[in-house]
Design a protein around this motif. Structure first.
Motif, PDB file in Angstrom:
ATOM      1  N   VAL A   1      29.011 -86.715  75.029  1.00 24.64           N
ATOM      2  CA  VAL A   1      29.446 -86.604  73.858  1.00 24.64           C
ATOM      3  C   VAL A   1      29.812 -87.786  72.900  1.00 24.64           C
ATOM      4  CG1 VAL A   1      31.501 -85.545  72.288  1.00 24.64           C
ATOM      5  CG2 VAL A   1      30.536 -84.316  74.255  1.00 24.64           C
ATOM      6  N   ALA A   2      30.234 -88.686  73.848  1.00 25.55           N
ATOM      7  CA  ALA A   2      30.781 -90.160  73.392  1.00 25.55           C
ATOM      8  C   ALA A   2      29.382 -90.836  72.836  1.00 25.55           C
ATOM      9  CB  ALA A   2      31.235 -91.130  74.512  1.00 25.55           C
ATOM     10  N   VAL A   3      28.244 -90.566  73.615  1.00 23.10           N
ATOM     11  CA  VAL A   3      26.898 -91.380  73.332  1.00 23.10           C
ATOM     12  C   VAL A   3      26.420 -90.503  71.930  1.00 23.10           C
ATOM     13  CG1 VAL A   3      24.350 -91.371  73.779  1.00 23.10           C
ATOM     14  CG2 VAL A   3      26.293 -91.989  75.762  1.00 23.10           C
ATOM     15  N   TRP A   4      26.594 -89.278  72.050  1.00 20.70           N
ATOM     16  CA  TRP A   4      26.274 -88.554  71.001  1.00 20.70           C
ATOM     17  C   TRP A   4      26.964 -89.084  69.562  1.00 20.70           C
ATOM     18  CZ3 TRP A   4      29.065 -84.874  68.043  1.00 20.70           C
ATOM     19  CH2 TRP A   4      28.610 -83.936  67.203  1.00 20.70           C
ATOM     20  N   SER A   5      28.330 -88.989  69.759  1.00 19.43           N
ATOM     21  CA  SER A   5      29.253 -89.517  68.667  1.00 19.43           C
ATOM     22  C   SER A   5      28.939 -90.901  68.167  1.00 19.43           C
ATOM     23  CB  SER A   5      30.610 -89.685  69.268  1.00 19.43           C
ATOM     24  OG  SER A   5      31.364 -90.587  68.398  1.00 19.43           O
ATOM     25  N   VAL A   6      28.561 -92.099  68.970  1.00 17.84           N
ATOM     26  CA  VAL A   6      28.081 -93.508  68.626  1.00 17.84           C
ATOM     27  C   VAL A   6      26.793 -93.143  67.823  1.00 17.84           C
ATOM     28  CG1 VAL A   6      27.261 -95.683  69.411  1.00 17.84           C
ATOM     29  CG2 VAL A   6      29.365 -94.457  70.345  1.00 17.84           C
ATOM     30  N   SER A   7      25.934 -92.274  68.341  1.00 19.57           N
ATOM     31  CA  SER A   7      24.692 -92.575  67.888  1.00 19.57           C
ATOM     32  C   SER A   7      24.419 -91.660  66.177  1.00 19.57           C
ATOM     33  CB  SER A   7      23.512 -91.772  68.731  1.00 19.57           C
ATOM     34  OG  SER A   7      23.552 -92.181  69.991  1.00 19.57           O
ATOM     35  N   ARG A   8      25.162 -90.679  66.409  1.00 20.38           N
ATOM     36  CA  ARG A   8      25.121 -89.743  65.080  1.00 20.38           C
ATOM     37  C   ARG A   8      25.878 -90.112  63.687  1.00 20.38           C
ATOM     38  NH1 ARG A   8      28.863 -86.661  63.821  1.00 20.38           N
ATOM     39  NH2 ARG A   8      27.790 -85.541  62.110  1.00 20.38           N
ATOM     40  N   SER A   9      26.953 -90.894  64.112  1.00 19.54           N
ATOM     41  CA  SER A   9      27.905 -91.168  63.157  1.00 19.54           C
ATOM     42  C   SER A   9      27.172 -91.939  62.056  1.00 19.54           C
ATOM     43  CB  SER A   9      29.047 -91.770  63.517  1.00 19.54           C
ATOM     44  OG  SER A   9      28.731 -92.933  64.321  1.00 19.54           O
ATOM     45  N   GLU A  10      27.751 -91.759  60.890  1.00 24.28           N
ATOM     46  CA  GLU A  10      27.514 -92.630  59.766  1.00 24.28           C
ATOM     47  C   GLU A  10      28.190 -93.799  59.939  1.00 24.28           C
ATOM     48  OE1 GLU A  10      27.593 -91.549  55.279  1.00 24.28           O
ATOM     49  OE2 GLU A  10      25.345 -91.422  55.716  1.00 24.28           O
ATOM     50  N   LEU A  11      27.648 -94.869  59.850  1.00 25.95           N
ATOM     51  CA  LEU A  11      28.466 -96.175  60.168  1.00 25.95           C
ATOM     52  C   LEU A  11      29.524 -96.521  59.161  1.00 25.95           C
ATOM     53  CD1 LEU A  11      25.804 -97.824  62.016  1.00 25.95           C
ATOM     54  CD2 LEU A  11      27.829 -96.773  63.232  1.00 25.95           C
ATOM     55  N   LEU A  12      29.113 -96.221  57.897  1.00 29.99           N
ATOM     56  CA  LEU A  12      30.250 -96.670  56.867  1.00 29.99           C
ATOM     57  C   LEU A  12      30.395 -95.502  56.055  1.00 29.99           C
ATOM     58  CD1 LEU A  12      28.585-100.007  55.925  1.00 29.99           C
ATOM     59  CD2 LEU A  12      30.474 -99.867  57.256  1.00 29.99           C
TER      60      LEU A  12
ATOM     61  N   ILE B   1      24.122 -96.345  56.216  1.00 30.59           N
ATOM     62  CA  ILE B   1      24.493 -95.120  55.902  1.00 30.59           C
ATOM     63  C   ILE B   1      23.116 -94.410  55.560  1.00 30.59           C
ATOM     64  CG2 ILE B   1      26.568 -95.697  54.686  1.00 30.59           C
ATOM     65  CD1 ILE B   1      25.212 -95.743  52.166  1.00 30.59           C
ATOM     66  N   THR B   2      23.066 -93.097  55.755  1.00 33.19           N
ATOM     67  CA  THR B   2      21.994 -92.348  55.786  1.00 33.19           C
ATOM     68  C   THR B   2      21.663 -91.745  54.287  1.00 33.19           C
ATOM     69  OG1 THR B   2      23.093 -90.585  56.634  1.00 33.19           O
ATOM     70  CG2 THR B   2      21.691 -91.728  58.023  1.00 33.19           C
ATOM     71  N   PRO B   3      20.342 -91.617  54.065  1.00 35.13           N
ATOM     72  CA  PRO B   3      20.125 -91.439  52.562  1.00 35.13           C
ATOM     73  C   PRO B   3      20.162 -89.767  52.475  1.00 35.13           C
ATOM     74  CG  PRO B   3      18.045 -91.848  53.735  1.00 35.13           C
ATOM     75  CD  PRO B   3      19.138 -92.368  54.729  1.00 35.13           C
ATOM     76  N   SER B   4      20.577 -89.462  51.541  1.00 39.54           N
ATOM     77  CA  SER B   4      20.870 -87.857  51.077  1.00 39.54           C
ATOM     78  C   SER B   4      19.302 -87.405  50.658  1.00 39.54           C
ATOM     79  CB  SER B   4      21.828 -87.410  50.039  1.00 39.54           C
ATOM     80  OG  SER B   4      23.098 -88.009  50.423  1.00 39.54           O
ATOM     81  N   GLU B   5      18.622 -88.363  50.063  1.00 43.78           N
ATOM     82  CA  GLU B   5      17.307 -87.767  49.687  1.00 43.78           C
ATOM     83  C   GLU B   5      16.385 -89.258  49.949  1.00 43.78           C
ATOM     84  OE1 GLU B   5      17.284 -86.288  45.826  1.00 43.78           O
ATOM     85  OE2 GLU B   5      17.101 -88.272  45.037  1.00 43.78           O
ATOM     86  N   GLY B   6      15.109 -89.014  49.991  1.00 44.07           N
ATOM     87  CA  GLY B   6      14.068 -89.957  50.136  1.00 44.07           C
ATOM     88  C   GLY B   6      14.198 -91.055  51.321  1.00 44.07           C
ATOM     89  N   GLY B   7      13.878 -92.201  51.202  1.00 43.97           N
ATOM     90  CA  GLY B   7      14.114 -93.039  51.992  1.00 43.97           C
ATOM     91  C   GLY B   7      12.927 -94.187  52.086  1.00 43.97           C
ATOM     92  N   VAL B   8      13.035 -95.077  53.223  1.00 44.01           N
ATOM     93  CA  VAL B   8      12.152 -96.340  53.187  1.00 44.01           C
ATOM     94  C   VAL B   8      11.010 -95.956  54.073  1.00 44.01           C
ATOM     95  CG1 VAL B   8      12.219 -98.930  53.896  1.00 44.01           C
ATOM     96  CG2 VAL B   8      14.347 -97.613  52.766  1.00 44.01           C
ATOM     97  N   GLU B   9       9.671 -96.322  53.527  1.00 39.53           N
ATOM     98  CA  GLU B   9       8.647 -96.127  54.302  1.00 39.53           C
ATOM     99  C   GLU B   9       8.722 -96.897  55.569  1.00 39.53           C
ATOM    100  OE1 GLU B   9       5.127 -96.162  52.228  1.00 39.53           O
ATOM    101  OE2 GLU B   9       5.516 -94.542  51.121  1.00 39.53           O
ATOM    102  N   PRO B  10       8.296 -96.296  56.764  1.00 36.58           N
ATOM    103  CA  PRO B  10       8.582 -97.197  58.096  1.00 36.58           C
ATOM    104  C   PRO B  10       7.767 -98.341  57.961  1.00 36.58           C
ATOM    105  CG  PRO B  10       8.056 -94.879  58.517  1.00 36.58           C
ATOM    106  CD  PRO B  10       7.992 -95.196  56.980  1.00 36.58           C
ATOM    107  N   LEU B  11       8.422 -99.310  58.429  1.00 35.20           N
ATOM    108  CA  LEU B  11       7.780-100.874  58.609  1.00 35.20           C
ATOM    109  C   LEU B  11       7.497-101.126  60.052  1.00 35.20           C
ATOM    110  CD1 LEU B  11      10.291-102.807  56.367  1.00 35.20           C
ATOM    111  CD2 LEU B  11       7.743-102.395  56.084  1.00 35.20           C
ATOM    112  N   PRO B  12       6.753-101.940  60.403  1.00 39.58           N
ATOM    113  CA  PRO B  12       6.243-102.339  61.738  1.00 39.58           C
ATOM    114  C   PRO B  12       7.441-102.538  62.475  1.00 39.58           C
ATOM    115  CG  PRO B  12       4.983-103.568  60.085  1.00 39.58           C
ATOM    116  CD  PRO B  12       6.037-102.925  59.423  1.00 39.58           C
ATOM    117  N   PRO B  13       7.516-102.091  63.871  1.00 40.64           N
ATOM    118  CA  PRO B  13       8.800-102.403  64.599  1.00 40.64           C
ATOM    119  C   PRO B  13       9.334-103.602  64.728  1.00 40.64           C
ATOM    120  CG  PRO B  13       6.948-101.569  65.756  1.00 40.64           C
ATOM    121  CD  PRO B  13       6.417-101.646  64.709  1.00 40.64           C
TER     122      PRO B  13
END
Lengths: 312, 266
Positions: B251-262, A58-70
């Motif tokens: 659109v499908a690629v966009w949908s898969v990539s942007r969606s919040e997964l949970l 899930i994506t944060p609404s604010e803040g985040g995690v500082e990037p780590l090495p890939p």
């Protein structure tokens, strides 16, 4: 293992628009690699949200995690069942290794090892809809472990597991932490976590309440040990001189936990007090026949915290 | 040591083909899981449609000349089989989202395009298997065809199949329960199947049906494949069908990539 020392979390927050509530807010902390962290909190405190945010699901609404090495790798085990019902046990675990980019040969070797850790070798070729809930949970754990990731995020991994499996899984997680991995485990099995974790991260109502070593947390919220003393003198007949000495030493006389097997005297003493300091306070008026010292654990510390929070 | 980005949402590569092979492997295994149904799905059902329904219709509307009618029906019938991939793709993509498997795949580095293309592998294999069965039966029933044009038509059906699997991926982002999935399938499958000019010529049908057919992507695909099969210029039928396929995939690629997964806390 990675040379990175911490996972830096800055002002992390998550607001669920559907309910218009902040599940998590203002979390700023550094999670060190090489540690097994117990993530504690009541139901709905924000533990799962925290794990999902770290995993990137899930994506944060604010803040985040500082990037780590890939090259940092991650293993994630959701609290929700996450199984492909059209694959058998082995294939569900193999999926984790293959998706992580390992070759077929490497993936098979890693899969066999992971299935062994969670003690599912005899069920490997069974369809997932024919095994128990606890075994499904082990499949998910094996899939998280299969790639030997640098970061392991496990949300209630021991729910439904038998005692032996829980111990085996936590022992393996401890070994991985000792080898340098960052392991974050949320669980309500505090006895198990106390044995294996080295740090405690406590979240309440979406906010960070404590992040410290397990021992420091227990010392803070469970500062006293209990000393059950069997003597020839019942507590009611305790001489005033003994009461006065105990009082001066800051030792409280408390009610016993188990009234059926009442020891003569039950004392709450500061954690780590040597017995050599206690006994002179009782003698010579009392004949001490036996002693039993009970050190409160993570569970008691957590409960003490909860009571403390409720009375604030 | 393979690498996985962390956290994934910061580095998810939308147009990456990463993990396409492992995801295709998973899909193939899930396909094989239903091996007891394969004979029925890949051979018996299409054969029954062609040998009984189409041949029966041909004997009625084609003045008894079954072969001519089957030659008319065959390209559309192939496209109808490709449309069958839509149902499977909905089915699998729903499982991926419902059970957190899409989250897992993305977390482990799957690219958006890789996921969309990997979901196409089994429907294509399935379509090609059905095509073999249908071709054998069609020849046995007297259909004559130009091999080069027929192969081109089959390739087109495979391309148009990407439209349906992509549409399935898009629609599953709106599906949260199996009930919703079943309602969506029941509302879409039959109208799409029978409003496309598979068994009849578009110019012969009532006006309302023609209007519905023009709103149906399958109609454009059927017409394009039929024209190629007949050696005619496919014209704007092909153009619309190709553009729709490309747009659906994007659109499908966009949908898969942007969606919040949970969606929410467990």
């Amino acid at each position: 293992m990675t040379a990175t020392s911490t996972l830096r979390i800055r002002n992390l927050g998550k607001r669920y628009s559907a309910t218009d509530t902040w599940a998590l807010r203002h979390l700023t902390l550094d999670l060190p690699f090489g540690s097994l962290i117990a993530l504690l909190g009541a139901n709905g405190a924000g533990k799962s949200t925290f794990i999902h945010l770290l995993s990137g699901t899930i994506t944060p609404s604010e803040g985040g995690v500082e990037p780590l090495p890939p090259d940092i790798t991650i293993g994630w085990c959701s609290q929700k069942t996450s199984i492909d019902w059209f694959l058998d046990v082995y294939e569900n675990v193999l999926m984790g290794a293959r998706l992580a980019g390992f070759s077929r040969r490497e993936s098979h070797a890693l899969t066999e090892r992971a299935i062994e850790i969670v003690r599912l070798s005899d069920k490997a070729r069974q369809q997932t809809d024919t095994i128990s809930g606890g075994q499904l949970q082990r499949v998910q754990i094996a899939r998280a472990l299969v790639t030997n990731p640098d970061v392991l995020l496990l949300d209630e991994p021991t729910v439904g597991l038998d005692v032996e499996s829980s111990e085996a899984v936590l022992a393996d997680l401890r070994r991985r932490a000792d080898d340098g991995a960052l392991v974050l485990v949320s669980s309500h099995d505090l006895g198990l976590l106390e044995t294996w974790c080295d740090r405690v991260l406590l979240i309440a109502d979406g906010e960070l309440v404590a992040f410290e070593s397990r021992d420091a947390f227990m010392a803070r919220f469970a500062a006293e040990e209990v000393l059950d003393i069997t003597t020839t003198t019942p507590e009611q007949e305790l001489p005033d001189s003994v009461r006065a000495r105990l009082d001066r030493a800051g030792i409280r006389i408390i009610a016993p936990d188990d009234p059926e097997h009442t020891p003569a005297l039950c004392l709450a003493i500061p954690r780590g007090t040597p017995l050599g300091r206690i006994l002179p306070l009782l003698e010579p008026e009392l004949d001490v026949l036996d002693l039993r010292r009970t050190t409160p654990g993570l569970r008691e510390a957590y409960l003490a915290f909860s009571q403390h929070a409720a009375t604030r | 040591m393979p690498t996985m980005p962390f956290p994934t949402h910061q580095s998810m590569r939308r147009w990456s083909l990463a993990r396409i092979i492992p995801i295709a492997e998973i899909e193939l295994k899930s396909f094989w899981h239903l091996k007891s149904q394969l004979l029925s799905d890949l051979v018996i059902v299409p054969a029954v449609y062609l040998a009984l329904l189409a041949a029966g219709l041909g004997s009625t509307v084609g003045d008894g000349d079954i072969a001519t009618y089957l030659t008319f029906v065959l390209p559309g019938f192939l496209m109808m089989q490709a449309f069958g991939g839509f149902q499977r793709a909905i089915f699998r993509a729903t499982i991926d989202r419902r059970w957190g498997l899409l989250a897992l795949k993305r977390l482990l580095g799957a690219g958006g395009l890789g996921y969309v293309l990997a979901m196409l592998v089994v429907p294509i294999i399935s379509l090609l298997a059905k095509t073999v069965a249908i071709t054998v039966l069609a020849i046995a029933l007297g259909v004559r065809m130009d091999a080069r044009r027929y192969i081109t038509a089959i390739l087109l059906t495979c391309i148009f199949l990407a439209f349906w699997t992509s549409l399935a991926t898009i629609l599953t982002s709106l599906i949260h329960t199996y009930e919703q999935r079943d309602i969506m399938l029941s509302l879409l499958i039959l109208p799409i199947t029978f409003s496309a000019p598979v068994f009849y010529a578009l110019e012969d049908v009532p006006r309302y049906l023609r209007i519905v057919a023009f709103a149906n992507p399958l109609s454009y695909q059927v017409m394009a494949v039929r024209r190629v099969f007949n050696g005619e210029h496919p014209g704007w039928w092909l153009m619309v069908a190709i553009v729709a396929t490309v747009v659906a995939m994007i659109v499908a690629v966009w949908s898969v990539s942007r969606s919040e997964l949970l969606g929410a806390e467990s």
